[in-house]
Design a protein around this motif. Structure first.
Motif, PDB file in Angstrom:
ATOM      1  N   GLU A 396       0.812  -1.207   0.000  1.00 40.55           N
ATOM      2  CA  GLU A 396       0.000   0.000   0.000  1.00 40.55           C
ATOM      3  C   GLU A 396       0.855   1.271   0.000  1.00 40.55           C
ATOM      4  N   ALA A 397       2.036   1.191   0.589  1.00 44.71           N
ATOM      5  CA  ALA A 397       2.888   2.382   0.677  1.00 44.71           C
ATOM      6  C   ALA A 397       3.462   2.729  -0.681  1.00 44.71           C
ATOM      7  N   ALA A 398       3.698   4.004  -0.912  1.00 46.51           N
ATOM      8  CA  ALA A 398       4.286   4.461  -2.168  1.00 46.51           C
ATOM      9  C   ALA A 398       5.752   4.040  -2.229  1.00 46.51           C
ATOM     10  N   SER A 399       6.232   3.842  -3.443  1.00 42.63           N
ATOM     11  CA  SER A 399       7.634   3.444  -3.636  1.00 42.63           C
ATOM     12  C   SER A 399       8.168   4.089  -4.904  1.00 42.63           C
ATOM     13  N   GLN A 400       9.501   4.060  -5.022  1.00 49.02           N
ATOM     14  CA  GLN A 400      10.172   4.642  -6.169  1.00 49.02           C
ATOM     15  C   GLN A 400      10.672   3.529  -7.093  1.00 49.02           C
ATOM     16  N   THR A 401      10.576   3.777  -8.398  1.00 48.47           N
ATOM     17  CA  THR A 401      11.130   2.864  -9.404  1.00 48.47           C
ATOM     18  C   THR A 401      12.288   3.562 -10.089  1.00 48.47           C
ATOM     19  N   TYR A 402      13.424   2.873 -10.138  1.00 45.60           N
ATOM     20  CA  TYR A 402      14.642   3.425 -10.740  1.00 45.60           C
ATOM     21  C   TYR A 402      14.872   2.709 -12.066  1.00 45.60           C
ATOM     22  N   GLU A 403      14.916   3.484 -13.147  1.00 52.92           N
ATOM     23  CA  GLU A 403      15.092   2.924 -14.499  1.00 52.92           C
ATOM     24  C   GLU A 403      16.433   3.375 -15.044  1.00 52.92           C
ATOM     25  N   LEU A 404      17.234   2.396 -15.432  1.00 50.28           N
ATOM     26  CA  LEU A 404      18.548   2.670 -16.011  1.00 50.28           C
ATOM     27  C   LEU A 404      18.438   2.558 -17.523  1.00 50.28           C
ATOM     28  N   TYR A 405      18.685   3.656 -18.236  1.00 51.14           N
ATOM     29  CA  TYR A 405      18.723   3.681 -19.703  1.00 51.14           C
ATOM     30  C   TYR A 405      20.188   3.505 -20.103  1.00 51.14           C
TER      31      TYR A 405
END
Length: 962
Positions: A396-405
């Motif tokens: 339920e808690a918000a989270s961050q997504t890290y995308e490596l290009y």
């Protein structure tokens, strides 16, 4: 004895062994005694039994021989026969032998008396009784003989026989008594043996009890003391004084326990020291475990990286490579999902953990997304964003997504691909970014390799496609004799199942494959070997393939050089079967023309020369003229065959479709041949009423005519020619049977080949061009039918023609009306212009038409004829399509059609060429082909000039009537 006891006391094993030996000795001794007594009893019984049986047999033999002596003597008295006399003394010898054998046996006193009495009787019989009695017999004093015989001689023999019977009974009683005695002895001995066994068992029980008391109790005490020691108590051993193994064991345990107590104190001290060392080792172990965990992490990373590198090298399929890259780099970088896209025109893409919708969204945003930045900077870029609901899952808690290009660069620093890796709730360190850059370099090399492979494969496929379009078989053989490359034509031409089976084979396998395909295999082997070795002067060879069908292949070779060094040889296989068959056909055609045309021409010229140069009687002139006419008809038939086949092959043969009753056609042909062939009988077997076919009547008549003609021709001895018409499904089957020479099996596949004739001594005098069946097959195929043949050499042939039936058969089909004849009139029937380039034929037609009442004008040039037609305005024109100086008869027709004055004049076409297609376009309904009977032309012109609808018609008579 005391010394032995001391020795046994020192060892339990010795005491136990001694007791067991004693027990076994007693058991063996008892068994030996019982066995001996039984053996003695059985031996005595067997000896007595054997002696009794021998005595009984010998007593019976003695009685029998004595009886035989008595009867042989009486026979001699009665008949004085020398045979009986000799047999008497033979029995005497046998009796002596039996008595001698009996005396050698152990005899009782009674038996000795009996033997002595028998010997006395025999001596007295041969010394006194037999000489006296035989004397009476020889003297014929039979009364004295009877008195002498009744004096008691017979009684002695009877007593002996009675004794033998009594002896047998006594002997049986004796044997029975011996059996009882033997059974009693065996039973008694068995009881004694059982009693003995019981005694031995009692003794063994005593021995077991002594062993248990002597061994088991001390061992139990030792076990109890050892158990006390294990619980920490001080043991006390009672058997230390014994000198056997138990004593040794007790003393050893006592010593061992004392030593353990001493060592225990030492170990306790050492244990305290080791405990201190253990604490230090525990600290060192924790440090080692931390180092080991780091090594395991590095090992797992190296394994993942190694799998990625292996995946880059294991495949050259683009999509498979991209899928392998994205799966492995996601695993190596510990990402949650990833995607890779090639920045080419096709935008090849592969993903792992990304939905199809996400893939499409990514492709749509390529031009405006982070790809613009990494193309400019050529450096990795990390994008941080809020995780979507789908990415958070049940959290339920918000989270961050890290995308490596991650850009993938070529050697010229151009971006050729982009990799995107996503981590949910976990950041990427600088070390991981540098690691990703290193992986991108590896991927770049793999993509370069893939691009090179695709280009090479494209060039190879282009080369292969070019080779496959070549109609000749191509085989590239390396310097070592291995086939490097072939094309599709080579594979199909030489019956290889696929290209893989043809490429990579050596010369030995190639020759083995070709062995079953070629006629002269050794020549092929020598030619190819010579070509590959460079020793062959002739680069072209002819190969005859026999499987799956006969074909002729022209093989030629060219060596291939690279840097002035030969590296292979190119073999080219060209199928020249058609050219070869055409050459063969040309030869056969020349041979056929030479024989079939020159022979009738020689007859025509010879008879014509005789008619021109000699005065002959009318009957001879008639015979020669008839011969010339027959040979001319034969030449006409041959030429028509040639022309028919030529028109069929060129596609210029025309067919008039109508309903044709084949039954009527067969009857017409039979009517003709019944007159020409009196040796043959002709039978039509109608098994169906559906005999109407839609087709060209003349061509179908030609089919039946050729088949019946062959049946007659190849039945020189006569016989029945039978035609059967029957239905099979929606087809009409016409079967032509004959009882002639038949066809050899090897010739049947070639029957319908042009110019083919069976080469057989029975057929050499039968003429023909070999075109008849080829024409028949062509006509049948045009009518959507099939023809087949069945034959047995020497037993006739059957040709079967299958033709499709029309959907509806006509209710009735009447015989065609006879052609109308026109009588010659005394007045002129009209003017006719003949345009013909052949002077003799023109004169023949003119005479015929004049005889029919026409006024005839003959021309050989089109211009002169057209001028005359305009002046005369004839009632009909007879036109040849090929005129002198290459003029065309069709132009004459066109000129007349353009002139209103001449348009209504009917034209009758007379030509040696069949141009029905063009004639049909002009409204024609038939065609008149040279040669024809002149009377046919007269009837056609009469019909033209008397018809009300004749204006402008071109009359083409349907059929030549002789």
């Amino acid at each position: 004895m005391s010394e032995l006891r001391q020795v046994l006391k020192k060892s339990i094993t010795r005491r136990f062994t001694a007791m067991m030996l004693m027990f076994l000795s007693l058991l063996i001794a008892g068994a030996a005694i019982v066995l001996y007594t039984n053996y003695t009893a059985f031996s005595q019984y067997q000896t007595t039994l054997k002696a009794s049986k021998e005595k009984q047999v010998l007593v019976e033999q003695i009685a029998d021989h004595t009886n035989q002596i008595f009867f042989r003597a009486r026979g001699y008295y009665a008949f004085l026969s020398p045979y009986e006399y000799n047999e008497l003394f033979v029995e005497k010898e046998k009796l002596k032998q039996a008595i001698s054998s009996f005396k050698r046996l152990p005899l009782t006193s009674e038996e000795q008396v009996v033997v002595a009495s028998i010997e006395s009787f025999i001596s007295n019989f041969f010394a006194n009784v037999f000489p006296t009695a035989s004397g009476y017999a020889k003297a014929g004093q039979y009364e004295s003989l009877r008195n002498f015989s009744s004096s008691g001689v017979n009684q002695e023999v009877n007593n002996l026989i009675t004794y033998a019977s009594t002896y047998k009974k006594k002997n049986e009683q004796l044997l029975l008594q011996e059996n009882r005695t033997l059974f009693e002895d065996v039973t008694r001995q068995s009881l004694w043996f059982i009693l003995y066994i019981l005694v031995v068992l009692i003794l063994s029980l005593w021995v077991t009890k002594r062993t248990t008391r002597d061994i088991g109790a001390p061992l139990e005490r030792l076990s109890v003391e050892a158990n006390r020691f294990s619980h920490g108590e001080l043991p006390h051993f009672q058997d230390l004084h014994r000198v056997d193994e138990i004593g040794n064991l007790a003393r050893s345990l006592d010593f061992l326990i004392r030593q353990i107590q001493i060592k225990e104190e030492t170990l306790m001290a050492q244990n305290e020291e080791l405990q201190a060392q253990q604490d230090e080792l525990m600290m060192q172990q924790e440090e080692l475990q931390e180092a080991l965990a780091k090594m395991e992490d590095n090992e797992r990373y190296l394994q993942k990286r190694n799998r990625l590198i292996q995946s880059l090298a294991n495949t050259l399929d683009k999509q498979e490579l991209l899928q392998s890259i994205v799966r492995n780099i996601v695993e190596v970088m510990d990402a949650d999902k990833g995607i890779i896209v090639l920045l080419n025109a096709d935008k090849d893409i592969s993903s792992f953990g990304v939905s199809p919708l996400g893939v499409n969204q990514f492709l749509n945003g390529l031009k405006d997304g982070p790809l613009v930045r990494i193309r400019e900077t050529r450096q990795p870029y990390v994008l941080t964003r809020e995780s979507t609901e789908a990415e958070r899952g049940y959290q339920e808690a918000a989270s961050q997504t890290y995308e490596l290009y991650l850009p993938v660069l070529q050697a010229d620093q151009a971006v050729v691909a982009c990799i995107v890796l996503s981590r949910i709730g976990r950041t990427l360190s600088e070390l991981e970014k540098q690691m990703a850059i290193g992986l991108a370099k590896q991927i770049s090399l793999s993509l370069d390799k893939l691009a090179m492979h695709e280009e090479t494969e494209k060039q190879r496929q282009m080369t292969q496609d070019m080779l496959d379009t070549i109609q000749e078989g191509v085989q590239l053989i390396g310097i070592n004799g291995v086939t490097l490359q072939v094309n599709r034509t080579f594979q199909e031409l030489l019956s290889f199942p696929d290209r893989a089976s043809a490429q990579g084979i050596g010369l030995a396998d190639y020759f083995k494959h070709m062995e079953g395909l070629t006629k002269d295999h050794e020549q092929l082997v020598s030619c190819v070997n010579a070509t590959l070795s460079g020793h062959s002067e002739n680069k072209t060879h002819l190969i005859e393939l026999t499987y799956p069908q006969v074909r002729y292949i022209q093989l030629y070779a060219e060596p291939l050089y690279r840097d002035q060094e030969k590296w292979g040889t190119l073999l080219v296989y060209r199928d020249i079967t058609k050219e070869y068959e055409i050459d063969q056909m040309k030869s056969e055609f020349v041979s056929t023309v030479s024989h079939e045309l020159r022979t009738p021409l020689a007859s025509v010229l010879g008879f014509a020369e005789l008619l021109l140069n000699k005065e002959l009687k009318p009957e001879r002139q008639h015979r020669y003229t008839t011969a010339i006419y027959q040979e001319a008809r034969r030449l006409t038939a041959l030429i028509n065959d040639f022309l028919d086949l030529q028109r069929m092959e060129s596609g210029r043969q025309t067919y008039e479709r109508e309903l044709v009753p084949l039954e009527q056609v067969v009857r017409e042909i039979f009517g003709l041949y019944r007159v020409q062939s009196p040796l043959h009988s002709f039978e039509l077997d109608l098994q169906t009423e559906k005999t109407v076919i839609e087709g060209d009547r003349d061509k179908l008549r030609q089919v039946i005519m050729n088949l019946v003609s062959n049946a007659v021709k190849y039945s020189p001895a006569g016989g029945c020619v039978r035609v059967v018409c029957r239905n099979e499904g929606n087809q009409l089957l016409v079967e032509v049977h004959d009882e002639g020479l038949g066809i050899p099996p090897e010739a049947i596949p070639h029957l319908f080949t042009k110019f083919y004739r069976v080469d057989n001594s029975d057929r050499r005098e039968i003429g023909g061009t070999g075109l008849g069946l080829a024409i028949v097959q062509e006509i049948v195929h045009i009518h959507n039918g099939e023809i087949a043949v069945a034959s047995e050499s020497g037993h006739g042939s059957t040709f079967t023609v299958a033709l499709p039936l029309p959907e509806q058969q006509p209710a009735a089909f009447n015989e065609p009306d006879s052609p109308e004849t026109y009588p010659h009139s005394l007045h002129s029937n009209g003017n006719v212009v003949i345009i013909e380039d052949d002077v003799n034929l023109s004169e023949l037609l003119r005479d015929e038409l004049i005889g029919s009442g026409f006024t005839v004008y003959a021309f050989s040039h089109a211009a002169q004829a057209l001028t005359a037609i305009e002046e005369i305005t004839p009632d009909a024109v007879v036109l040849d399509l090929v005129l002198q100086d290459g003029e065309d008869g069709w132009k004459v027709i066109e000129t007349m059609r353009e002139n209103p004055k001449l348009r209504s004049i009917p034209i009758v076409i007379s030509s040696a060429f069949e141009e029905k297609k063009k004639a049909f376009d002009l409204g024609a309904k038939g065609y008149l082909i040279k040669p024809y009977h002149p009377d046919t032309l007269s009837k056609a012109i009469l019909l033209a000039v008397t018809s009300n609808d004749a204006d402008g018609q071109i009359f083409i008579p349907d059929q030549i009537k002789d």
